[in-house]
Design a protein around this motif. Structure first.
Motif, PDB file in Angstrom:
ATOM      1  N   UNK A  15     -31.263  42.985 -10.686  1.00 60.79           N
ATOM      2  CA  UNK A  15     -30.274  42.167  -9.995  1.00 60.79           C
ATOM      3  C   UNK A  15     -30.002  42.770  -8.631  1.00 60.79           C
ATOM      4  N   UNK A  16     -29.940  44.077  -8.606  1.00 58.63           N
ATOM      5  CA  UNK A  16     -29.800  44.798  -7.346  1.00 58.63           C
ATOM      6  C   UNK A  16     -30.717  46.007  -7.438  1.00 58.63           C
ATOM      7  N   UNK A 104     -24.921  38.368 -10.087  1.00 58.31           N
ATOM      8  CA  UNK A 104     -25.997  37.602  -9.450  1.00 58.31           C
ATOM      9  C   UNK A 104     -25.477  36.796  -8.273  1.00 58.31           C
ATOM     10  N   UNK A 105     -24.299  36.225  -8.443  1.00 52.95           N
ATOM     11  CA  UNK A 105     -23.735  35.413  -7.360  1.00 52.95           C
ATOM     12  C   UNK A 105     -23.372  36.276  -6.157  1.00 52.95           C
ATOM     13  N   UNK A 107     -24.737  39.409  -5.268  1.00 57.30           N
ATOM     14  CA  UNK A 107     -25.588  40.591  -5.127  1.00 57.30           C
ATOM     15  C   UNK A 107     -25.632  41.133  -3.705  1.00 57.30           C
ATOM     16  N   UNK A 108     -25.435  40.276  -2.724  1.00 55.39           N
ATOM     17  CA  UNK A 108     -25.455  40.774  -1.344  1.00 55.39           C
ATOM     18  C   UNK A 108     -24.244  41.669  -1.085  1.00 55.39           C
ATOM     19  N   UNK A 111     -24.982  44.985  -2.550  1.00 55.08           N
ATOM     20  CA  UNK A 111     -25.816  45.772  -1.639  1.00 55.08           C
ATOM     21  C   UNK A 111     -24.961  46.419  -0.555  1.00 55.08           C
ATOM     22  N   UNK A 112     -24.047  45.627  -0.037  1.00 55.48           N
ATOM     23  CA  UNK A 112     -23.182  46.126   1.016  1.00 55.48           C
ATOM     24  C   UNK A 112     -22.380  47.322   0.512  1.00 55.48           C
ATOM     25  N   UNK A 135     -16.744  46.636   4.266  1.00 54.26           N
ATOM     26  CA  UNK A 135     -17.446  45.588   3.527  1.00 54.26           C
ATOM     27  C   UNK A 135     -16.955  44.216   3.976  1.00 54.26           C
ATOM     28  N   UNK A 136     -17.897  43.358   4.320  1.00 53.18           N
ATOM     29  CA  UNK A 136     -17.517  42.107   4.966  1.00 53.18           C
ATOM     30  C   UNK A 136     -17.800  40.845   4.160  1.00 53.18           C
ATOM     31  N   UNK A 137     -18.656  40.936   3.172  1.00 49.15           N
ATOM     32  CA  UNK A 137     -18.913  39.752   2.359  1.00 49.15           C
ATOM     33  C   UNK A 137     -17.666  39.376   1.577  1.00 49.15           C
ATOM     34  N   UNK A 140     -17.667  35.827  -4.198  1.00 50.25           N
ATOM     35  CA  UNK A 140     -17.679  34.485  -4.773  1.00 50.25           C
ATOM     36  C   UNK A 140     -17.130  34.634  -6.176  1.00 50.25           C
TER      37      UNK A 140
END
Lengths: 450, 854
Positions: A15-16, A104-105, A107-108, A111-112, A135-137, A140
């Motif tokens: 997944x990551x 999964x939703x 995962x970015x 990563x961050x 962290x900017x994401x 969700x």
């Protein structure tokens, strides 16, 4: 020095996957998964740390996910395992709910996080608080209600309706639909109890492992004061730790030992048993404690196995709830291994029993008795008639048992450790955040020998 | 062979599946690259996500490199981060294309936003491309001087990354010394920690080739650096604290005051909720107190409670790591844990790797007072549904029986196991009963009665079958049926797959024959015939050997095959004490989990600084800080201290402070002071207010190790220290040592004697090593088994011309003789050094009897 961190689903999907040093082959996730899945036959489970061709693999299992780390260096195993747990916690703080779907939703985002948590194999920070600025994401958010609940938060969702069940599953960064964040703080006293009863019903060993867990959604990080029982004492001063007689029957709460989160100031702890802290964002244990002082076990178990004619025996299981009638235990499961030559079992419940399930697990020769809830003070009985495929051995008692039990009891704590009050440094007169102090007791290893 | 695991081959529906998808992505990226339309960033985010997802699940998306770079011209930080991640992953395979990214990365390194500067610098250093190093030096240099701590943090690690790409570039740009300055001055603790990590790695790698680097590496362990870091310990994150604590464990304080200061300062780290911090602290405490037996023991008492709390508060995985360390400590000093045995009881829901550790601990801590309860508990597990654990439990009972004096009750329990009629229980028990009989032949009567009732048909496992057959042979005179049971076993000779069992059968029948010839004669013939026809070489040979032996002379054969046996007193340990000590030295590392020293499982290049040298063969390297006090000795020697230390603890303990006081025993290694003078200004702790921890010069505590001055023999006037200054921290690796040893011709040999107190202290050679270290004489290798010990020492002159002294020292503790050979690079000072060496050794009662110069 950590080489890689990756997260796998229970089917083995990446997944990551983050590589920090490039000194472990890329196929490590697959190698790892194969090894864990087909671990040596005589051991059920792969240990959390193992070495394969010079690569050390660490893993922790959380919420149906495998968090894995690899390295070639002879590192501190505690450091890596602790780090993996911390990565789990930070991820959960961000996502609110941690499971395969939410991961999964997002995962970015993960990563961050991983980029900031570790640089070239060296840990930088695992504080949700500090990470916020890097962290900017936006997470969700997945709908918690739809999902099977997991983790300690889950136990508050059943039974007690006063609790805002979803609150503990909200992200520390996401805003409420209304736009404003709700100011609230949760303090949970979670106790895992272990008791072993001898065949004559007396307590062989008992221990309480407790945690005061905090999750803060307060803005501006106000200082908090947490007061515990004033007569709380720590350390058992040279006496044997299993010296029950000296402490029986009420009185002070005596902890064997405890440890604290970094943010806790203990300046006044010695004087009046208060903890001062500025809670960082996210979930963290304020204090862990361990107690072997004698306590009243919440359940008494009575188990009996008797021969009942040739090729037959009867098992009687009796459970008595030894706590106040305004408290209700839930999700109770009682298990008992029966002789290996048992091939049929028929159950007989008390008349009028509701919410009971019974089962004979043929594969591992075990009977299981599930109860949805048990009200304090009540007693429940199960009879099971066993049919054998051969003449039983002389000593039937040695062929069956021990009886083990799991349960959750909200608003109950065996140690009598209490949070007397929770003070939040006031910013203004109108500032009055929600404060939740909750207790729960769970069985860790609750066993009665027969 | 395990079937292949499904990974990328069966992607879940949400995952892109392959080639078509990649070219599709490529097209979409191209469309977006030039677009300035509103909402472009959002679409880019979605696309980038897909790319990263493909990358994660193992699809090669490197062909999108130029498109990704083209799309990266954006101010959106989330996009930038995804792009950096992508570039970092694929740059290595596309060095030419990676050049494209340099421009925008360098630009970003000068961005106004420190976040962007940091991110860009991190990405730039992560490209791992040798052809791009020239672009790194500039940004790294300014990064180290950046006014934002985030950028400096990134830059410090960036230097390390550069070092791994091109060591020469990194060193030439003088980055290591910049890091050092930063480490000692930066206000941000994480910057300091990163500098320390980077420097440790760089200097360890450089040390092989550069003398200066190895000096620098040593300097990290110097008093000013250690004190500087310790004084800031609370500023560091928990992870950086682990780093510092690890360094402290390697530090060698000059005296016991220093040791207590450090320990008092770190005392509250033991209450930390992070197990890694606590273990790192424990390692420091254990290593600092190695030479002070009773304080060392206090440390064990002190760390017990925090360790147990951590074991039960974390996740199962964390518990396992901590329990492994507890296991190590229990194995070293079981006596100290004998009251805590209930903590090692297994819980039914624990994984088997945890249960196994606990069973071993239970076995170790069993003593006269708790054996009954422990064995009772173990017997419960023997009936467990978990078969492997049931087996282990039975073995544990057996081991306890073998280490106890009062085996009476245990034998009964074992025999009860045989009545349980479970195959695996019977099998394990038979093996144990056999071992028990070898140690306690007096129990044969009781055991035989029960064993005789076991039907050999129910015993299938080779080990158990062999054990049963052995007993039938050994005790055939007491077992009525023995010849007949053995005979029936021969009938199934061909079905018996295990050669071990067949070998035992041969021997057992022969033994039986000597005792009961008429009944066994027929069986003997049959077994010899079967054995001679056996296809297994060993079985065949043994049968032939017996046959010829019997032909030659029956009474000789009896003396060979069935001589009177002595009871076995001790079964050998599976692990040598040397290996155990090495694992202890590597406390708080994987060595403890695997129960192997690191050289057995790590590649050479990944080992730490002081490592095993294969060149010196079977000798072990004299590790800087090692303890060789075997648990038994320690406990034996300090029964009084057990009482003493607890009472002391109570006195000095605050009303609720769990802390214990670390008091000083006399450790007077400095009575003969040759230690190189400390030239650095003495740094001190800022916070010295620890009233509870006063230094107690308690002369009453007996000097267990015989290090006190009273051991030094009065008559021989200890030679006064000559004016020779030695370097306190010389650096010499084993291979250089060997080379120099061969090259240097000037040598001095001497022989001497050691007093009995001295030899007693030498039973734990590490004591000598530490003592010599106090005199700036370092051990590079040591080895041997009592009574013969061999040590190689080295020392270095502090003044110019710098020269090494090499020493080979052979000590026989039973004859109390010592042979010393000294080689000196500078012949003029060989005598001066020899006097220093002798005076250092005189603490062990060494007296020179004569010497010769070559």
């Amino acid at each position: 020095m950590i080489s890689q961190i990756f997260v796998l689903s229970l089917r083995g999907d990446n997944i990551v996957f983050r590589d920090y040093r490039g000194d472990v082959p890329k196929g490590s996730a697959e190698i790892f998964f194969r090894k864990v899945k087909f671990w040596k036959e005589d051991e059920e489970e792969a240990p959390p740390v193992f070495n394969l061709d010079g690569v050390n693999y660490f893993h922790v299992k959380v919420a149906g996910l495998l968090f894995v780390s690899t390295t070639r260096v002879n590192v501190s195993p505690s450091l890596v395992l602790e780090l993996l747990q911390r990565i789990v916690r930070v991820t959960k703080d961000y996502l609110g709910v941690l499971n395969e779907d939410s991961l999964r939703k997002n995962f970015v985002l993960v990563y961050e996080l991983l980029d900031e948590v570790i640089d070239f194999g060296y840990v930088q920070t695992t504080s949700t608080e500090l990470l916020k600025s890097y962290v900017f994401n936006e997470p969700i958010v997945v709908d918690a209600a739809r999902l099977p609940s997991l983790g300690p938060a889950a136990m508050f969702m059943q039974g007690t309706k006063k609790m805002p069940g979803t609150a503990v599953t909200k992200s520390v960064v996401a805003n409420e639909p209304g736009g404003r964040k709700r100011e609230e703080i949760f303090v949970d006293i979670i106790e895992k109890i272990s008791v072993t009863f001898s065949s004559s019903g007396y307590i062989l060993t008992s221990e309480i492992d407790g945690t005061i867990q905090m999750k803060s959604y307060l803005t501006g990080n106000p200082e908090i004061r947490l007061a515990l029982n004033e007569d709380l004492s720590i350390g058992r001063d040279g006496r044997s730790i299993y010296d029950y007689s000296s402490s029986a029957g009420g009185g002070a709460v005596i902890l064997d030992d405890c440890n604290f989160h970094e943010s806790v100031h203990l300046d006044s702890f010695d004087i009046d048993r208060t903890l001062n802290l500025v809670p960082p964002d996210g979930e963290f244990p304020v204090m862990n404690y361990r107690m072997t002082q004698e306590f009243k076990p919440p359940f008494r178990i009575n188990a009996l196995i008797e021969e009942a004619g040739s090729f037959r025996a009867e098992v009687t299981l009796k459970i008595r709830a030894d706590f106040s009638s305004n408290i209700t235990a839930n999700t109770i499961l009682v298990q008992m291994p029966v002789p290996s030559y048992t091939n049929r079992v028929s159950f007989e419940l008390e008349p009028g029993a509701v919410g009971n399930t019974t089962d004979f697990r043929e594969a591992n020769k075990r009977i299981e008795w599930g109860l949805k809830k048990i009200v304090g003070g009540s007693e429940h009985t199960l009879r099971a008639k066993l049919t054998f495929s051969q003449e039983p051995h002389a000593n039937l008692m040695k062929e069956a048992g021990p009886v083990s039990m799991t349960f959750t009891i909200p608003m109950y704590n065996a140690s009598r450790l209490q949070v007397k009050y929770l003070q939040i440094a006031k910013k203004s007169k109108t500032y009055n955040p929600y404060r939740w102090v909750r207790y729960v007791t769970q069985a860790n290893s609750y066993v009665a020998r027969i | 062979m395990a079937p292949p695991v499904h990974t990328q081959r069966s992607p879940s529906p949400s995952q892109p599946s392959g080639k078509g998808e990649v070219s599709d992505l490529k097209m979409q990226l191209r469309q977006l690259a030039g677009s300035r339309a509103p909402g472009t960033d959002d679409s880019k985010r979605e696309l980038f996500k897909k790319v990263i997802l493909s990358m994660t699940i193992g699809i090669d998306v490197s062909s999108l490199f130029s498109e990704m770079v083209m799309c990266s011209a954006t101010s959106d930080i989330v996009l930038k981060k995804m792009c950096y991640l992508y570039v970092g992953n694929y740059a290595k395979g596309n060095p030419e294309l990676a050049l494209l990214t340099i421009n925008f990365l360098q630009k970003d390194c000068r961005d106004q936003d420190p976040m962007i500067r940091g991110l860009a610098l991190r990405c730039l250093c992560s490209l791992r491309l040798a052809n791009l190093v020239e672009y790194l030096v500039g940004p790294l240099g300014s990064g180290l001087k950046d006014n934002n701590s985030y950028v400096r943090m990134v830059a410090a690690i960036g230097v390390l990354k550069l070092y791994h790409i091109s060591a020469a570039t990194c060193v030439d740009a003088d980055f290591p010394s910049m890091l050092k300055t930063l480490m000692l001055n930066d206000p941000d603790a994480q910057v300091v920690a990163n500098c320390l990590s980077a420097l440790q790695e760089i200097w360890s790698l450089e040390a092989g080739t550069s003398e200066e680097a190895s000096r620098e590496r040593e300097a990290l362990l110097s008093k000013p650096v250690i004190y500087y870091l310790l004084n800031r310990i609370k500023e560091f994150s928990e992870w950086a604290q682990c780093l510092v604590l690890d360094l402290v464990a390697k530090y060698i304080p000059s005296d016991s005051n220093e040791i207590f200061d450090i320990m008092n300062l770190l005392e509250d780290r033991l209450q930390h909720a992070n197990g890694a911090v606590v273990l790192a602290t424990i390692k420091g405490f254990l290593h600092l107190t190695l030479s002070m037996t009773d304080v060392h023991q206090q440390v064990y008492e002190r760390i017990k409670a925090p360790l147990l709390t951590l074991v039960s508060s974390g996740s199962q995985e964390q518990s396992y790591a901590l329990l492994s360390h507890l296991h190590l400590l229990v194995m070293r000093a079981p006596m100290l844990f004998s009251l805590d045995y209930k903590h090692f009881y297994c819980q039914y829901n624990e994984p088997s790797y945890v249960k196994k550790l606990k069973l071993e601990m239970l076995t170790a801590v069993a003593n006269e007072s708790n054996t009954y309860e422990i064995v009772t508990e173990l017997c419960e597990y023997a009936a467990n549904v978990d078969v492997p654990i049931a087996r282990e439990s039975i073995r544990a009972v057996g081991k306890i029986a073998l280490q106890q004096y009062d085996v009476n009750a245990i034998v009964d329990r074992l025999l009860q196991f045989l009545e349980m009629e479970k195959d695996y229980v019977t099998a394990e028990t038979l093996v144990l009963v056999k071992d028990l009989l070898r140690k306690y032949p007096q129990w044969s009567h009781d055991c035989i009665a029960v064993v005789g009732n076991i039907s050999s048909k129910n015993v299938q496992e080779p080990k158990a079958k062999a054990a049963l057959i052995w007993m039938l042979g050994e005790y055939s005179q007491d077992m009525l049926d023995a010849p007949y049971i053995l005979e029936s076993l021969i009938d199934n000779w061909d079905d018996e797959h295990s050669a071990e069992v067949r070998l035992h059968l041969l021997t057992a029948i022969l033994k039986c024959f000597f005792k009961r010839p008429p009944e066994t004669q027929k069986a003997l013939g049959a077994v010899l015939a079967a054995g001679l026809a056996d296809s297994h070489q060993d079985v065949h040979d043994r049968a032939l050997f017996y046959y010829r032996l019997l032909q030659y002379n029956v009474s000789v054969a009896e003396r060979v095959v069935n001589p009177p046996k002595q009871a076995v007193s001790v079964f050998p340990d599976t692990q040598s004490s040397e290996i155990r000590d090495r694992i202890f030295d590597e406390f708080n590392s994987l060595s403890v989990i695997y129960q192997k020293p690191s050289y057995m499982f790590t590649d050479k290049e990944h080992r730490g600084s002081f490592e095993f040298s294969e060149d010196l063969g079977s000798l072990s390297v004299g590790v800087e800080s090692a303890d060789n006090i075997s648990p038994a000795q320690r406990v034996e020697a300090s029964d009084n201290d057990l009482l003493l230390s607890t009472s002391e603890e109570e006195e000095s303990r605050g009303p609720s402070n769990n802390g214990s006081a670390y008091s000083a025993p006399i450790y007077d290694g400095s009575s003969i002071s040759v230690v190189a003078s400390q030239t650095q200004s003495e740094p001190t702790f800022q916070n010295r207010a620890f009233p509870a921890y006063a230094l107690q010069s308690n002369l009453a505590i007996d000097d267990l190790l015989g290090l006190g001055p009273q051991v030094a023999p009065a008559p021989a006037p200890a030679p006064s220290p000559p004016p020779l200054n030695l370097n306190a921290r010389p650096v010499l690796d084993p291979s250089t040592f060997q080379r120099k040893w061969r090259q240097v011709s000037a040598s001095l040999s001497q022989e001497g004697v050691i007093t009995s107190e001295g030899t007693a202290a030498l039973m734990t050679p590490q004591v000598l090593l530490r003592h010599m270290q106090g005199h700036s004489i370092h051990c590079i290798a040591s080895g041997g088994q009592p009574p013969n010990f061999k040590f190689f020492f080295y020392a270095q002159k502090a003044e110019e011309p710098v020269a090494f002294y090499l020493v080979e020292c052979l000590i026989n503790t039973s004859s109390a003789k010592a042979q010393i050979e000294i080689k000196a690079e500078d012949q003029s000072t060989i005598h001066a050094f020899s006097v220093v060496f002798q005076s250092a050794l005189s603490t062990f009662g060494y007296q020179n009897l004569g010497e010769s110069l070559v």
